[in-house]
Structures are given as structure tokens and as C-alpha cells.
Enzyme design. Structure first.
Site, PDB file in Angstrom:
ATOM      1  CG  ASN A 120     -28.763 -44.054  28.799  1.00 59.32           C
ATOM      2  OD1 ASN A 120     -29.123 -42.949  29.182  1.00 59.32           O
ATOM      3  ND2 ASN A 120     -29.561 -44.883  28.149  1.00 59.32           N
ATOM      4  CG  HIS A 134     -42.272 -42.386  45.892  1.00 61.34           C
ATOM      5  ND1 HIS A 134     -41.849 -41.271  45.224  1.00 61.34           N
ATOM      6  CD2 HIS A 134     -41.375 -43.365  45.585  1.00 61.34           C
ATOM      7  CE1 HIS A 134     -40.750 -41.552  44.532  1.00 61.34           C
ATOM      8  NE2 HIS A 134     -40.445 -42.815  44.738  1.00 61.34           N
ATOM      9  CG  HIS A 135     -40.341 -42.344  52.053  1.00 65.90           C
ATOM     10  ND1 HIS A 135     -40.192 -43.104  53.196  1.00 65.90           N
ATOM     11  CD2 HIS A 135     -41.487 -41.631  52.222  1.00 65.90           C
ATOM     12  CE1 HIS A 135     -41.212 -42.865  54.020  1.00 65.90           C
ATOM     13  NE2 HIS A 135     -42.011 -41.984  53.447  1.00 65.90           N
ATOM     14  CD  GLU A 184     -36.903 -46.257  36.048  1.00 67.09           C
ATOM     15  OE1 GLU A 184     -37.808 -46.114  36.888  1.00 67.09           O
ATOM     16  OE2 GLU A 184     -35.702 -46.029  36.302  1.00 67.09           O
TER      17      GLU A 184
HETATM   18  C1  NOJ Z   1     -36.376 -43.846  39.727  1.00 62.23           C
HETATM   19  C2  NOJ Z   1     -37.268 -44.990  40.034  1.00 62.23           C
HETATM   20  O1  NOJ Z   1     -36.778 -46.178  39.466  1.00 62.23           O
HETATM   21  C3  NOJ Z   1     -38.642 -44.669  39.512  1.00 62.23           C
HETATM   22  O2  NOJ Z   1     -39.501 -45.772  39.684  1.00 62.23           O
HETATM   23  C4  NOJ Z   1     -39.164 -43.449  40.205  1.00 62.23           C
HETATM   24  O3  NOJ Z   1     -40.392 -43.096  39.628  1.00 62.23           O
HETATM   25  C5  NOJ Z   1     -38.201 -42.269  40.099  1.00 62.23           C
HETATM   26  N1  NOJ Z   1     -36.883 -42.676  40.409  1.00 62.23           N
HETATM   27  C6  NOJ Z   1     -38.604 -41.133  41.007  1.00 62.23           C
HETATM   28  O4  NOJ Z   1     -38.387 -41.475  42.342  1.00 62.23           O
HETATM   29 CA    CA Z   2     -34.438 -46.626  38.638  1.00 57.16          CA
END
Ligand code: NOJ
Ligand code: CA
Length: 688
Positions: free
Chosen positions: A195, A399-400, A494
Site C-alpha cells: 500500500n 505547489h511543486h 490523506e
Molecule cells: C502526495 C502528497 O502527500 C499530497 O499532500 C499531495 O496532495 C499529492 N501528493 C499531490 O502532490
Molecule cells: Ca504523501
């Protein structure tokens, strides 16, 4: 009895081989921690650690396996030993506290091998009251210039079958659930890698650091590293039978682990030692083993609370790309978040999915050149969003997402950061989802350690703070580069939105403060109020109560702290007041109570106002605490707002029930807290 005999025996070897260096040891300033250096069989360098005169790490050998010049872990003689003491108080520009005491005693053991190459190696040991650090230094020398490390052979010989909190020794990602087992039961299984976003199974029975343990005598130990610079990250190979850990550095496309030239120093190998679990959190060992701030003007580095176009993508309300027809990062939506931030004492807005390329983000081999970090999607007016944010005095976090196409990002760093500079943006969240390109490199290897540092140094030139996701683990570099403000490097919030394994269990965040957080700040992204995600993700949920989510603003330390939920989910919630009020930069922090994997209560004093905030969380068991408020300033009355679980709250059956109580409290009062299963409590103490 046997053990005592062993020590004398080893020491006597030491006597015979080098009579002038009979007792090479160093003690912490308080005398409780002691490190002893010795040469054992075959004149291998070794060390032991004592705590209150008892062995806490038994004889552990040191050295390397080097390409071309062979083993470098034996046949040494001691050339010189020197010692020194050091004490300073330094100020954190931002952090868990304003002032840090850095006080240690040090010995440097200079060694030379007895082969005809006469290679030199120094070992530096520092004893602090809260643990130890040691590192290798390979001085400049004519017979050892290019060094290719095939293996570092640092051992940590444990003294028992300690209870351990660990994640597998993944070379690409730390986003794993912690396991709680005895050392003898640490078994890394390929299933644990399934996972994970990197998906490279590493066939070693190894763990990542920090790995934390409790001895049967009740002593807490955490093994990690400090100042990881131009070197590979260290995992620890576990020998279940011998209760022995040995360094296993992260690999590279060839068989080697690290390529350096002399002179060089390895990162510090660290062991935090405490009588209480909370003592590990209060320890400043990791930052103390890093160099002082190298940046001159740091007035642009500011802790911030933020919201963002973020959770809505994770719960599938919108998307990063435009193709789906539900693009999240539109000018209009960005303005909605800016308005929300301005109205709610939030400093900044993160906007993900603003630049072209997301149609080609995940699962593609040819990711090079996909993202350019300067071209916005057609429905996102970058300059207008920034203008609007300025008008409302809100910062934008850029954001990058690199999709781990590292060269693409490196060649564009200057272009990307110049754009930020022109826009007046001084914070960037980076991301490295996917396997690293170039192929065969790993997120935690020397190549990437150097990449992350390059990003940090380039960002500093443009006055940009970095919040890195899919990062290298923190090792205290924030002291040297205070623009390294926060990072992920754990299973963050997340996972609750989309993971197939039920999300983070209620105990997750009762382990994280004693493991991952010992390394440094965490961008966990707390504050989900719509716990059951009914509208967009009915099959997923957050496994805590709402009050637990509030407590995380205090429990989890980060100078960037997100209010992660959708603005509409905060509407009508009096509990949102805590997120508006809670501090973001601290003069002081204390751990009130805690047991790893069970519960933890932390209080922090806000800089400038002197207000205190408390966060307390528990695992799946409900708990009752009586909190002694003597940390408050004496003779001051504090207006206190207590956000707590309702009597019938439960992380699964009734997670959003909470109560708010207002009281006037002083340092002579106590506060009774009842935490529900998976629950928590958050308290603000505002000076009257
Ligand atoms: C994974 C990151 O942890 C998350 O915060 C982000 O939204 C996505 N990648 C997209 O970059
Ligand atoms: Ca992540």
C-alpha cells in the site's frame, strides 16, 4: 555476573593493546549517560553505552566495508584521544521552544589501521543528558581519497528483547503504519510495501529510523541520525535472535551505498535516552547535533496556519487535472479559500493542481518534462489570485509536484523560484510521488539526500520556505537551514481519504509523537471535522473524534499547520474557534503525560502572548486524566476554553459529538479530562 565478567574481559584486552588508553570513556554533564570506547577482538573499534551505571547498549562494533581498499573495521590502533566539553544556549528562530541548551562532553578517538595503507579514521562521541551521538570522520589522507562505501557496519547491541515501535526499512517512503512488537518479533513482510506509493520491496529485515523502544526496566530509547548530509539514509537491519541492529544504508543503482572523498564526516548516529516516554519528545538532541543557522536574514521565515485546495482532491470532490471536468484550482475557488482564510485568522492558502501536467501525473514512466512549475491551467489566473490574496493579506503557498522526475525539477529550480519571488510567494510545498527518475535511485539514498539539500539551498536564495512531501526524513537540518520548515514523511491524514486498508487507526497518532516526531516537524494536515466523509467518500473515514482532531494542533508540532477540511465543513462548528485561536510558534513546550501507542498530553506556550494551549489524545481506549496546571504562570487568571468529547463520543459510533466549556483557571487548579475511545481534548488558556 556473566555480563560483569565480560566487561572486565573486554577492558583487559584494551589494557594490553594500548596501555596508555586504558579507560576511554565520556559521561554526560549530569553523569548518568556514559559512553565507553574499546578495541575488541581483532582490534575492532567498539562502544558501549551505560545509563545510571547499567549497560543500555552493549558492546557494538563500528566500521565500514569499502570498495577497493577492503574492510575498514578491524586491525586498528589508537593514535590519540582528546576530550572537550561544550555548553551553549541557542535560540530557535521558530520551534517548540525559544531557547535550547546544547551541553555535552566529547571524546575524539583517532585510529589508524595496521595494514600497509595506514588508513585513518576518527570516532567522535558526544554524551548529553538526553542521549548520545557519535560519528565517523575520515580525515584527508594520501592512501584514501575516493571512498566508496559498500556498507556501513555500525552496530547497536540491545540488552534485551525490548518493546519496539517500528516501520519497515523502506528505501522510498515512510508512509507505513507503526507496528508494536518485541525486537525478536520484528518481521518485515513484502505485504507491508503493497500500500505504499513507491512500491519497491527491500528484502531486508530492517526498520527505518527513528525506531523507539522501551526496555523491561522502563527506559525509553530511540535510534536515529542527525545531520544527514551528502550520505545515504540509514535503516537498521534487525537480528531477531541476537537483539542486534546494524546499519543498512539505502542503496543506489550500483552496489555501492555512498560515494565521497576524504575528508568527510558521516551523519551522527543517535540514541535518545529517557526515563519517561515524554522525555523523548522534550529532547533536543537531534537539532543540537546540527550546525548553527547558515542563513543570514531570516525575517521572511514565518510559521503559518493554512487552508488549501487539497482535501477536496483527496476526497474526490474535485481533481488536480482539468480533463476530469471538476478541476479544483480555479481562480474562483482559490478566491473562496482566500476569503475563508481572511475571515478566520488563517495566514495562507495552498493551491494544488494549478499548473499544467496533472493528466500525466501518476503511473507514467515518462514523467520527465511533464511539470514546468510556471504554466498555469487556463482556468487559473495565477497573477489575479496573488493580487487578490495580497489585497486580503493572505499568503499563497506554491505547489511543486515533481512526480519524482528529479532532473526536471533541478533544471527548473531557478525559473520556478524566480516566479515565486516575482509573485511575492515565500513558501513552496514540494512532492515526489512515484519512483525516482533516474531509475535505480531511491528517495532516501545519497543522490536524493543531495537533491533535497540543493532544493533547500536554492530556495533560501529566493527567500522561500520548503514543506516537502515524500521527503527524506528530518535529521535536524532545520537548525542550519531554518527555511526547512516542515515535511511529511509519515502516513498523513490523506490516507484516511483514500487508503484501502481502513485508514490510520485511532492509535496512529499516539505513536507518531514518540517516533517520527522525534526527528522533526510534521505536515500531518489535521482538522478534519467531517469525520465520516459521507458526501464524497462514504467508504472511508477518519478514525478519531473531532476533539482529537483539534488536539493535534498542539500534539503534532509543525510551524506550518493546516486546517485541512473543506471550508463548508467548518461552517456552523463552534469548535472551529480553537483552530482560529491556537498558537503556531512556541516559547515553550512540555509533555504532561504519555505512553507510546496509548495516549499523550502536550502543552505549549505561545510566543509573545504567553497564552498556553493543551492537546491530549488517546488511542481506541477512553481515558481520564487529572491535569496539574502548575505550568501556567502563577497568579494569572486564564480564560480557558475546553473542547472535549461528549459523554457519548466514540471515534466510530459518534465521532463528531463534542462539548465546549468555559472556565477561569489558574496555576493552582487541576483540570479533569475525559477522553472518549479514539478521542481527545484541546484547551486554550488565554491570559485575562
Ligand atoms: C502526495 C502528497 O502527500 C499530497 O499532500 C499531495 O496532495 C499529492 N501528493 C499531490 O502532490
Ligand atoms: Ca504523501
Amino acid at each position: 555476573m556473566k555480563k560483569i565478567f565480560l566487561i572486565i574481559f573486554l577492558a583487559s584486552i584494551n589494557f594490553t593493546c594500548c596501555s596508555s588508553y586504558s579507560d576511554i570513556s565520556v559521561s554526560s554533564p549530569d553523569g548518568r549517560v556514559n559512553i565507553r570506547f574499546l578495541l575488541v577482538e581483532n582490534n575492532k573499534p567498539a562502544y558501549m553505552v551505560f545509563y545510571d551505571n547499567k549497560i543500555i547498549v552493549d558492546t557494538s562494533t563500528l566500521g565500514f566495508d569499502l570498495k577497493n581498499t577492503g574492510p575498514f573495521d578491524r586491525d586498528f590502533r589508537i593514535v590519540n584521544v582528546s576530550e572537550c566539553s561544550f555548553s551553549e544556549v541557542w535560540r530557535m528562530p521558530w520551534g517548540e521552544q525559544s531557547e535550547v541548551l546544547n551541553n555535552y562532553n566529547e571524546i575524539i578517538v583517532e585510529l589508524q589501521d595496521e595494514t600497509k595503507l595506514e588508513r585513518k579514521m576518527n570516532l567522535v562521541f558526544r554524551a548529553f543528558d538526553d542521549g548520545i551521538g557519535f560519528r565517523y570522520e575520515l580525515p584527508e589522507q594520501s592512501n584514501l581519497k575516493e571512498v566508496i562505501i559498500m556498507d556501513e557496519l555500525t552496530q547497536f547491541q540491545l540488552t534485551g528483547d525490548h518493546k519496539s515501535w517500528w516501520i519497515p526499512g523502506d528505501w522510498d517512503i515512510y508512509e507505513h503504519l507503526y507496528r508494536t512488537t518485541r525486537v525478536s518479533e520484528i518481521k518485515v513482510d513484502p505485504v507491508m510495501f503493497e500500500n505504499s506509493l513507491a512500491q519497491t520491496y527491500i528484502p531486508y529485515n530492517a526498520v527505518n529510523t527513528p525506531v523507539t523502544m522501551k526496555t523491561d526496566d522502563g527506559i525509553y530509547l530511540s535510534f536515529h541520525e542527525a545531520n544527514l548530509t551528502n550520505y545515504s539514509g540509514m535503516t537498521l537491519l534487525i537480528d531477531n535472535d541476537k537483539k542486534l541492529m546494524q546499519s543498512e544504508l539505502v542503496g543506489s543503482p550500483d552496489e555501492s551505498k555512498v560515494k565521497v572523498t576524504t575528508p568527510f564526516k558521516t551523519p551522527w548516529r543517535t540514541i535518545q535516552i529517557s526515563e519517561t516516554a515524554g522525555g523523548l519528545i522534550e529532547s533536543k538532541l537531534i537539532v543540537n547535533l546540527n550546525e548553527p543557522n547558515k542563513l543570514e536574514d531570516i525575517s521572511w521565515i514565518k510559521p503559518m496556519k493554512y487552508v488549501g485546495i487539497w482535501w477536496e482532491m483527496h476526497v474526490d470532490k474535485s481533481s488536480w487535472d482539468m480533463k476530469s471536468g471538476k478541476h479544483g484550482a480555479t481562480t474562483e475557488n482559490a478566491k473562496r479559500y482566500i476569503d475563508f482564510a481572511a475571515e478566520n485568522n488563517i495566514d495562507a492558502v495552498l493551491i494544488e493542481g494549478w499548473n499544467t501536467g496533472w493528466e500525466h501525473w501518476i503511473g507514467f514512466e515518462d514523467r520527465e518534462g511533464v511539470f514546468d512549475f510556471v504554466t498555469p491551467y487556463s482556468d487559473y489566473d495565477l497573477w489575479e489570485v496573488v493580487r487578490y490574496a495580497n489585497e486580503r493579506e493572505i499568503e499563497i503557498i506554491m505547489h511543486h509536484e515533481t512526480s519524482a522526475a528529479v532532473q526536471t525539477y533541478e533544471t527548473q529550480l531557478d525559473t520556478a523560484y524566480s516566479l515565486c519571488k516575482r509573485l511575492g510567494i515565500n513558501a513552496v510545498k514540494t512532492g515526489y510521488v512515484g519512483k525516482i527518475i533516474p531509475k535505480g535511485e531511491y528517495h532516501h539514498g545519497q543522490y536524493m539526500v543531495n537533491h533535497y539539500r540543493k532544493v533547500l539551498e536554492s530556495a533560501a536564495k529566493y527567500q522561500i520556505m520548503i514543506n516537502s512531501h515524500e521527503p527524506i526524513k528530518p535529521t535536524g537540518i532545520r537548525r542550519t537551514f531554518p527555511n526547512m520548515v516542515s515535511r511529511e514523511g509519515l502516513r498523513g491524514q490523506e490516507f484516511n481519504a483514500w487508503s484501502q486498508d481502513g485508514g490510520n487507526p485511532p492509535e496512529h497518532l499516539t505513536i507518531v509523537p514518540f517516533t517520527r516526531m522525534l526527528a522533526g516537524p510534521i505536515d500531518f494536515t489535521p482538522g478534519i471535522f467531517d469525520i465520516k466523509l459521507e458526501k464524497y467518500k462514504p467508504n472511508n473515514q477518519v478514525n478519531t473524534t473531532l476533539a482529537h482532531q483539534l488536539a493535534l494542533y498542539v500534539v503534532i508540532y509543525s510551524p506550518l499547520q493546516m486546517a485541512a477540511d473543506l471550508p463548508e465543513n467548518y461552517e456552523g462548528h463552534p469548535a472551529f474557534q480553537f483552530i482560529r485561536d491556537v498558537g503556531i510558534d512556541w516559547e515553550d513546550s512540555k509533555v504532561i503525560n504519555g505512553e507510546i501507542g496509548d495516549y499523550v498530553t502536550i502543552v505549549r506556550k505561545e510566543k509573545e502572548t504567553g497564552n498556553w494551549f493543551l492537546g491530549s489524545i488517546t488511542d481506541e481506549n477512553s481515558r481520564e486524566f487529572t491535569i496539574d496546571l502548575s505550568f501556567l504562570e502563577p497568579e494569572v487568571v486564564y480564560y480557558s476554553v475546553i473542547y472535549k468529547d461528549a459523554p457519548d463520543s466514540h471515534w466510530d459510533n459518534n465521532p463528531t459529538a463534542y462539548e465546549i466549556e468555559n472556565r477561569e483557571l489558574t496555576s493552582s487548579d487541576t483540570l479533569n479530562l475525559i477522553l472518549a475511545e479514539g478521542g481527545g481534548a484541546a484547551v486554550s488558556f488565554v491570559k485575562k
